[in-house]
Design a protein around this motif. Structure first.
Motif, PDB file in Angstrom:
ATOM      1  N   ASN A 204      13.848  46.783 -13.960  1.00  0.00           N
ATOM      2  CA  ASN A 204      15.119  46.123 -13.651  1.00  0.00           C
ATOM      3  C   ASN A 204      15.065  44.617 -13.894  1.00  0.00           C
ATOM      4  OD1 ASN A 204      16.207  48.563 -12.759  1.00  0.00           O
ATOM      5  ND2 ASN A 204      15.698  48.177 -10.618  1.00  0.00           N
ATOM      6  N   GLY A 205      13.860  44.053 -13.885  1.00  0.00           N
ATOM      7  CA  GLY A 205      13.695  42.611 -14.026  1.00  0.00           C
ATOM      8  C   GLY A 205      12.805  42.066 -12.925  1.00  0.00           C
ATOM      9  N   VAL A 206      12.059  41.033 -13.220  1.00  0.00           N
ATOM     10  CA  VAL A 206      11.044  40.528 -12.289  1.00  0.00           C
ATOM     11  C   VAL A 206      11.648  39.969 -11.001  1.00  0.00           C
ATOM     12  CG1 VAL A 206      10.983  38.189 -13.266  1.00  0.00           C
ATOM     13  CG2 VAL A 206       8.931  39.120 -12.168  1.00  0.00           C
ATOM     14  N   PHE A 207      12.926  39.557 -11.023  1.00  0.00           N
ATOM     15  CA  PHE A 207      13.544  38.971  -9.837  1.00  0.00           C
ATOM     16  C   PHE A 207      14.556  39.896  -9.165  1.00  0.00           C
ATOM     17  CE2 PHE A 207      12.818  34.768 -12.201  1.00  0.00           C
ATOM     18  CZ  PHE A 207      11.574  34.590 -11.612  1.00  0.00           C
ATOM     19  N   LYS A 208      14.660  41.140  -9.591  1.00  0.00           N
ATOM     20  CA  LYS A 208      15.619  42.064  -8.996  1.00  0.00           C
ATOM     21  C   LYS A 208      15.069  42.605  -7.669  1.00  0.00           C
ATOM     22  CE  LYS A 208      18.719  41.813 -12.230  1.00  0.00           C
ATOM     23  NZ  LYS A 208      20.032  41.199 -11.962  1.00  0.00           N
ATOM     24  N   PRO A 209      15.953  42.961  -6.736  1.00  0.00           N
ATOM     25  CA  PRO A 209      15.465  43.392  -5.415  1.00  0.00           C
ATOM     26  C   PRO A 209      14.789  44.761  -5.399  1.00  0.00           C
ATOM     27  CG  PRO A 209      17.864  43.491  -5.511  1.00  0.00           C
ATOM     28  CD  PRO A 209      17.416  42.799  -6.756  1.00  0.00           C
ATOM     29  N   PHE A 210      15.210  45.669  -6.273  1.00  0.00           N
ATOM     30  CA  PHE A 210      14.668  47.022  -6.261  1.00  0.00           C
ATOM     31  C   PHE A 210      13.913  47.317  -7.552  1.00  0.00           C
ATOM     32  CE2 PHE A 210      18.651  47.071  -3.807  1.00  0.00           C
ATOM     33  CZ  PHE A 210      18.137  47.377  -2.555  1.00  0.00           C
ATOM     34  N   ASN A 211      12.953  48.235  -7.442  1.00  0.00           N
ATOM     35  CA  ASN A 211      12.091  48.555  -8.578  1.00  0.00           C
ATOM     36  C   ASN A 211      11.963  50.067  -8.712  1.00  0.00           C
ATOM     37  OD1 ASN A 211       9.997  48.883 -10.418  1.00  0.00           O
ATOM     38  ND2 ASN A 211       8.778  47.210  -9.596  1.00  0.00           N
ATOM     39  N   PRO A 212      12.434  50.661  -9.815  1.00  0.00           N
ATOM     40  CA  PRO A 212      12.331  52.121  -9.987  1.00  0.00           C
ATOM     41  C   PRO A 212      10.898  52.600 -10.149  1.00  0.00           C
ATOM     42  CG  PRO A 212      13.181  51.091 -11.984  1.00  0.00           C
ATOM     43  CD  PRO A 212      13.156  50.022 -10.934  1.00  0.00           C
ATOM     44  N   ALA A 213       9.958  51.668 -10.338  1.00  0.00           N
ATOM     45  CA  ALA A 213       8.542  52.042 -10.441  1.00  0.00           C
ATOM     46  C   ALA A 213       7.867  52.064  -9.071  1.00  0.00           C
ATOM     47  CB  ALA A 213       7.809  51.074 -11.371  1.00  0.00           C
ATOM     48  N   VAL A 214       8.631  51.815  -8.008  1.00  0.00           N
ATOM     49  CA  VAL A 214       8.105  51.854  -6.647  1.00  0.00           C
ATOM     50  C   VAL A 214       8.726  53.038  -5.914  1.00  0.00           C
ATOM     51  CG1 VAL A 214       8.122  50.688  -4.405  1.00  0.00           C
ATOM     52  CG2 VAL A 214       7.618  49.397  -6.481  1.00  0.00           C
ATOM     53  N   THR A 215       7.891  53.789  -5.221  1.00  0.00           N
ATOM     54  CA  THR A 215       8.372  54.966  -4.504  1.00  0.00           C
ATOM     55  C   THR A 215       7.924  54.926  -3.049  1.00  0.00           C
ATOM     56  OG1 THR A 215       8.264  57.386  -4.370  1.00  0.00           O
ATOM     57  CG2 THR A 215       6.331  56.264  -5.226  1.00  0.00           C
ATOM     58  N   CYS A 216       8.684  55.583  -2.199  1.00  0.00           N
ATOM     59  CA  CYS A 216       8.313  55.735  -0.794  1.00  0.00           C
ATOM     60  C   CYS A 216       7.914  57.182  -0.495  1.00  0.00           C
ATOM     61  CB  CYS A 216       9.483  55.317   0.098  1.00  0.00           C
ATOM     62  SG  CYS A 216       9.786  53.528   0.131  1.00  0.00           S
ATOM     63  N   GLU A 217       7.631  57.966  -1.535  1.00  0.00           N
ATOM     64  CA  GLU A 217       7.345  59.381  -1.332  1.00  0.00           C
ATOM     65  C   GLU A 217       6.083  59.625  -0.513  1.00  0.00           C
ATOM     66  OE1 GLU A 217       5.999  61.752  -4.705  1.00  0.00           O
ATOM     67  OE2 GLU A 217       5.905  59.913  -5.898  1.00  0.00           O
ATOM     68  N   HIS A 218       5.168  58.659  -0.494  1.00  0.00           N
ATOM     69  CA  HIS A 218       3.938  58.834   0.286  1.00  0.00           C
ATOM     70  C   HIS A 218       4.008  58.128   1.637  1.00  0.00           C
ATOM     71  CE1 HIS A 218       2.269  60.648  -3.227  1.00  0.00           C
ATOM     72  NE2 HIS A 218       2.384  59.533  -3.939  1.00  0.00           N
ATOM     73  N   HIS A 219       5.196  57.717   1.990  1.00  0.00           N
ATOM     74  CA  HIS A 219       5.407  57.024   3.262  1.00  0.00           C
ATOM     75  C   HIS A 219       5.556  58.030   4.390  1.00  0.00           C
ATOM     76  CE1 HIS A 219       7.256  54.627   6.378  1.00  0.00           C
ATOM     77  NE2 HIS A 219       8.360  55.311   6.279  1.00  0.00           N
ATOM     78  N   HIS A 220       4.926  57.736   5.521  1.00  0.00           N
ATOM     79  CA  HIS A 220       5.062  58.566   6.712  1.00  0.00           C
ATOM     80  C   HIS A 220       5.464  57.668   7.853  1.00  0.00           C
ATOM     81  CE1 HIS A 220       3.216  61.907   4.597  1.00  0.00           C
ATOM     82  NE2 HIS A 220       2.254  61.089   4.212  1.00  0.00           N
ATOM     83  N   ALA A 221       6.718  57.770   8.273  1.00  0.00           N
ATOM     84  CA  ALA A 221       7.261  56.886   9.307  1.00  0.00           C
ATOM     85  C   ALA A 221       6.454  57.008  10.584  1.00  0.00           C
ATOM     86  CB  ALA A 221       8.725  57.237   9.568  1.00  0.00           C
ATOM     87  N   GLY A 222       6.183  55.833  11.161  1.00  0.00           N
ATOM     88  CA  GLY A 222       5.489  55.810  12.435  1.00  0.00           C
ATOM     89  C   GLY A 222       3.989  55.875  12.319  1.00  0.00           C
ATOM     90  N   HIS A 223       3.445  55.919  11.098  1.00  0.00           N
ATOM     91  CA  HIS A 223       1.991  55.990  10.917  1.00  0.00           C
ATOM     92  C   HIS A 223       1.496  54.755  10.173  1.00  0.00           C
ATOM     93  CE1 HIS A 223       1.774  60.183  12.295  1.00  0.00           C
ATOM     94  NE2 HIS A 223       2.893  60.358  11.634  1.00  0.00           N
TER      95      HIS A 223
END
Length: 210
Positions: free
Chosen positions: A191-210
């Motif tokens: 999206n660009g180096v200064f854009k807020p979101f990045n399609p190459a970043v994922t939260c699929e391995h995120h576990h809330a509260g851990h």
């Protein structure tokens, strides 16, 4: 005797205790006088934060609920991608008390050599990988300090974030109106180096509260 303050930040309640609040606050004058760093200089100055333990030792506070933010959390299309997990320095943001009704602060820190926010992506093995750095200033405090225009970096004005009460999502994620700038120096952003979101970043391995 040190004291603790409870702050609501990005939808949670981190506890800020004496050890963190004793850190030296960066000066606005230092920010104004320092020449704008190149992206290479920003990376060199922040490389140590790839080790999360270094970030913690220097006073960056994790979201205790371990929230991982993606574009849809703030009402944007999913294809824009993710941000990640934010670690922040309350002293740099000028946060000194609980939300009223939103998190607010009077900090004017904009030096990316020591960013106020570090952004990490949760990995499959449970580790955190530094993907971006960020600076944020609250709109009211920034202009109260005598700044007529929003801050900029490399000629690009910071993004403006403000909640729209007419929508179900919180576009400002619990913050008062503010300006922020993401710099993706540790993960290439289509999206660009200064854009807020990045399609190459994922939260699929995120576990809330851990």
């Amino acid at each position: 005797m040190s004291s603790c303050k409870t702050l609501h930040l990005r939808g949670v309640l981190p506890v800020l205790c004496g050890a963190t609040m004793m850190l030296a606050s960066p000066s606005a004058a230092q920010d104004a006088d320092a020449p704008e760093p190149t992206l290479e200089e920003v990376r060199a100055a922040t490389e140590r934060f790839r080790d999360i333990e270094v970030a913690l030792a220097e006073g960056y506070i994790p979201d205790p609920m371990n929230m991982c933010e993606v574009a849809t959390d703030m009402g944007y299309p999913a294809e824009l991608g993710g941000m990640g997990i934010h670690y922040f320095r309350p002293d740099m943001l000028g946060i000194s008390g609980p939300p009223d009704p939103r998190v607010d602060g009077n900090g004017t820190h904009t030096d990316f050599r020591q960013p106020s926010i570090l952004i990490y992506e949760p990995m499959a093995d449970g580790s955190l990988e530094l993907v971006a750095v960020e600076n944020l200033v609250f709109r009211e405090g920034w202009h109260a300090a005598g700044n007529a225009e929003r801050p900029s970096f490399h000629g690009v004005p910071y993004d403006m974030m403000e909640d729209d009460p007419e929508t179900e999502v919180d576009e400002a994620h619990g913050f008062a109106p503010h300006y922020d700038r993401h710099v993706w120096i540790y993960r290439e952003n289509p999206n660009g180096v200064f854009k807020p979101f990045n399609p190459a970043v994922t939260c699929e391995h995120h576990h809330a509260g851990h």
